[in-house]
Design a protein around this motif. Sequence first.
Motif, mmCIF file in Angstrom:
data_model
loop_
_atom_site.group_PDB
_atom_site.id
_atom_site.type_symbol
_atom_site.label_atom_id
_atom_site.label_comp_id
_atom_site.label_asym_id
_atom_site.label_seq_id
_atom_site.Cartn_x
_atom_site.Cartn_y
_atom_site.Cartn_z
ATOM 1 N N ASN A 33 -9.301 -10.499 -12.445
ATOM 2 C CA ASN A 33 -9.672 -9.234 -13.172
ATOM 3 C C ASN A 33 -8.262 -8.306 -12.867
ATOM 4 O O ASN A 33 -8.214 -7.415 -13.500
ATOM 5 C CB ASN A 33 -10.779 -8.770 -12.339
ATOM 6 N N GLU A 34 -7.805 -8.399 -11.726
ATOM 7 C CA GLU A 34 -6.661 -7.643 -11.434
ATOM 8 C C GLU A 34 -5.642 -7.857 -12.343
ATOM 9 O O GLU A 34 -4.964 -6.777 -12.918
ATOM 10 C CB GLU A 34 -6.127 -8.159 -10.063
ATOM 11 N N LEU A 70 -3.198 -2.068 -18.753
ATOM 12 C CA LEU A 70 -2.502 -0.820 -17.923
ATOM 13 C C LEU A 70 -1.075 -1.011 -18.446
ATOM 14 O O LEU A 70 -0.332 0.252 -18.422
ATOM 15 C CB LEU A 70 -2.667 -0.738 -16.720
ATOM 16 N N HIS A 119 0.768 -1.206 -0.076
ATOM 17 C CA HIS A 119 0.122 0.073 0.150
ATOM 18 C C HIS A 119 0.843 1.294 0.098
ATOM 19 O O HIS A 119 0.550 2.255 -0.659
ATOM 20 C CB HIS A 119 -0.856 -0.174 1.191
ATOM 21 N N ALA A 148 2.256 2.004 -3.407
ATOM 22 C CA ALA A 148 1.035 2.659 -4.378
ATOM 23 C C ALA A 148 0.568 3.738 -3.788
ATOM 24 O O ALA A 148 -0.221 4.646 -4.429
ATOM 25 C CB ALA A 148 -0.208 1.391 -4.200
ATOM 26 N N GLN A 168 -6.559 -6.034 -15.636
ATOM 27 C CA GLN A 168 -6.123 -4.667 -15.642
ATOM 28 C C GLN A 168 -4.684 -4.281 -15.625
ATOM 29 O O GLN A 168 -4.544 -3.485 -16.529
ATOM 30 C CB GLN A 168 -6.791 -4.185 -14.252
ATOM 31 N N PRO A 174 -9.528 -7.157 -3.911
ATOM 32 C CA PRO A 174 -10.165 -6.177 -4.922
ATOM 33 C C PRO A 174 -11.552 -5.755 -4.669
ATOM 34 O O PRO A 174 -12.453 -6.661 -4.013
ATOM 35 C CB PRO A 174 -9.981 -7.151 -6.469
ATOM 36 N N VAL A 175 -11.695 -4.272 -4.717
ATOM 37 C CA VAL A 175 -12.940 -3.661 -4.134
ATOM 38 C C VAL A 175 -13.959 -3.858 -5.129
ATOM 39 O O VAL A 175 -13.883 -3.753 -6.481
ATOM 40 C CB VAL A 175 -12.572 -2.168 -3.779
ATOM 41 N N PHE A 202 1.585 -0.346 -10.662
ATOM 42 C CA PHE A 202 0.536 -0.860 -10.460
ATOM 43 C C PHE A 202 0.519 -1.788 -9.184
ATOM 44 O O PHE A 202 1.353 -2.516 -9.002
ATOM 45 C CB PHE A 202 0.057 -1.838 -11.803
ATOM 46 N N LEU A 203 -0.656 -1.815 -8.485
ATOM 47 C CA LEU A 203 -0.954 -2.639 -7.443
ATOM 48 C C LEU A 203 -2.103 -3.510 -7.555
ATOM 49 O O LEU A 203 -3.222 -3.234 -8.046
ATOM 50 C CB LEU A 203 -1.184 -1.965 -6.338
ATOM 51 N N ALA A 204 -1.814 -5.017 -7.617
ATOM 52 C CA ALA A 204 -2.935 -5.769 -7.769
ATOM 53 C C ALA A 204 -3.123 -6.110 -6.435
ATOM 54 O O ALA A 204 -2.418 -6.612 -5.543
ATOM 55 C CB ALA A 204 -2.447 -7.169 -8.475
ATOM 56 N N PHE A 205 -4.394 -5.861 -6.059
ATOM 57 C CA PHE A 205 -5.022 -5.784 -4.630
ATOM 58 C C PHE A 205 -5.144 -7.291 -4.040
ATOM 59 O O PHE A 205 -5.630 -8.017 -4.847
ATOM 60 C CB PHE A 205 -6.417 -5.105 -4.529
#
Lengths: 445, 252
Positions: free
Chosen positions: B157-158, B165, B48, B51, B161, B90-91, B84-87
């Motif tokens: 999905n992360e 990106l 975190h 990012a 993205q 993911p929210v 880029f941060l892959a969570f």
Amino acid sequence: MRETAAVEAHYRDEIPVRQGDPFAVRRTEAVREFFRAGGFPTATREDWRFSDLDGLGRTAYRRYSDVPTLVPPKTDELPEWVGDFGCRVLLSEGHPLNADEFQNRDGLEVGNLPSVPAADERHDWGFVAPGEEPGGTEADLDAPLRHPLEILNAGLFECGFRVRVGRSQDAGPILLYSLRHDVGHPAMLHPRSVIELAPGSRLTVVEAHDGVSETAGWTNPSTLCRLGENAELFYVRVELESGNIAHTGRVTFQLARNARVHSTVLSLTGGKSRTDTAAILTEEGAEVDLEGLFLGVGAAKADQHTLAIHAARHTTSRQLFKNVLSDEAVAVFDGKVVVAPGAIGTDASQANRNLLLSQKAAVHTRPRLEINADDVKCAHGAAIGRLDEDALFYLRSRGLGRMDSHEILVRGFAGEVVEKVPVAAVRGLAKEGLTRVRESRSFAA
Amino acid sequence: MTPLLEICGLHVEVEGREILRGLDLEIPLGETHAVMGPNGSGKSTLAHVIAGREGYEITKGIIRYGGEDVLELEPEERARKGVFLAFQYPVEIPGVNNTYFLKAAVNEIRKHRGQPELDAVDFLGLMRDRVKLLDFDEDLIKRPVNEGFSGGEKKRNEILQMTVLEPTLAVLDETDSGLDIDALRIVAEGVNRMRSPERSFLVITHYQRLLNHIVPDRVHVLQEGRIVESGGSDLALRLEAEGYGKAAAVTA
């Protein structure tokens, strides 16, 4: 404060006098009834706790028609989005603007209610006159029509809209547009409209109230929608009035067997408004979706009252009202569901969701259920929250700016209501409203 | 040559509690590094803070990215520069369409790079291409972001993205958690396909399992807010066999 007697005398003087008006006596009775029942409701009445109308009673509003200097706007002065509707009826200061363009064909009738109705049209006006026995049962089906401001409207109305869709016709989208201007003295409007769908017919209609006034103004429209068996109505109401205009409006739906209503109330007002939406499900299989969205900025206030009366078996009502509140905006949601005795198989749900974008914004929410039958499904809930910090970080971590991320989340929240509106021009108005939210003082502050 | 990511003596507090206590880490451009550590060692805090998430107080130390001190930069500024941060979690964002969101993100990054924005047609072409590579259900890209997605779909999905990106530094925060073996393989393939001399990865994980599929150039052990040991990819295997307690003992 002025004496109540003086206020009553003022409003009795404002009753329009029309040659040959078969309702002349009833108008006087209605105004008298309004004052006998207490006049302008104040916060001491339970239903008016958050919408005190004491201020209205202190202002000597007059009808527009008393103003000799009134010049109706030309149609090319109307906002651009109005032009998107091929079929539209326009009122300016309560007067028909395009009286010659009414469309009456193939069982579709679109126009104004005449200011002097024919005597045999009494039923069309839909109101319960004071003293008249309400046609109600234990569920009190006429409750919406005995709303105090509905009664006052019945005394003071001058004009409005009329739409009739014949059997099995499919019509719309039709725009019913009422515009008002600042005429330099406190002016009031009491339009009265009736929308009728014959059995098996379908209609998309947009009722919009627009105008700006620095001088105090008051708009108090009543709309009654009657649906025959199997009819389907998409009703969109847009409140755009701003400045110093108080809006107190009502729309009432009466549904026969298997009739369906999808109603959306968009409050894009910059002023103060209260809207009462009522649905009376009189026969089996009737279904309503009542939805609303208020995009509140500045000192705007919107008060949404709903009433769903399930008077027959196997009827359905779904309510979803959302508020986005910035600055000092205030929202009220008072939603009521009544299930009459014997209305088994009723399916009712109610949700009120609020997004607060500012410390000073406020929400008052009150869901109410009155269930007098067994074997029914009733759900209700309310939520009040702020933008999700995790979601904001998620969007920003993908390169989206702070303001844009806030805006995307607000649009997402509003989208649940906006995207279902079946008219692109109205979705455009909602998007403009969202832009005003983004430009508001407290946004992403 | 300056490392792409350079973290020196980083101390970070959350609500008055010190989580990172003098962390040092360097990742050269083109390399993939893994940071492994037990629960509570500060793995997610590290992700975190790189990012740029708010709510972390950096009391000491520095983070340089591409030679530039990025501690004062907003999360979106770091993202536009290629972070880029892959969570880990993911929210879900109700009402915001996946495609719309990603197109907006791609165009923010392109704008920053001085590239022309992609129009809807070009963007959809790009998405289709990437969706196919990841064996991603095409219907999901039309839905609201992560809403109603399964755990595995969210993680995919992360990675989707990430592939769209095209970051310079990708931080994967416990991307393996909650994935079954098939999903893990797909995610790992997605990452491996993107490995290049122009891109670095920081793979944060609790388990060695993921590193069978994404073989790192270096492995670092994070414990109590510090890197306590670094080594080649075999270090991960040793940790798996011996547990984290042993690693701490070695440095003691």
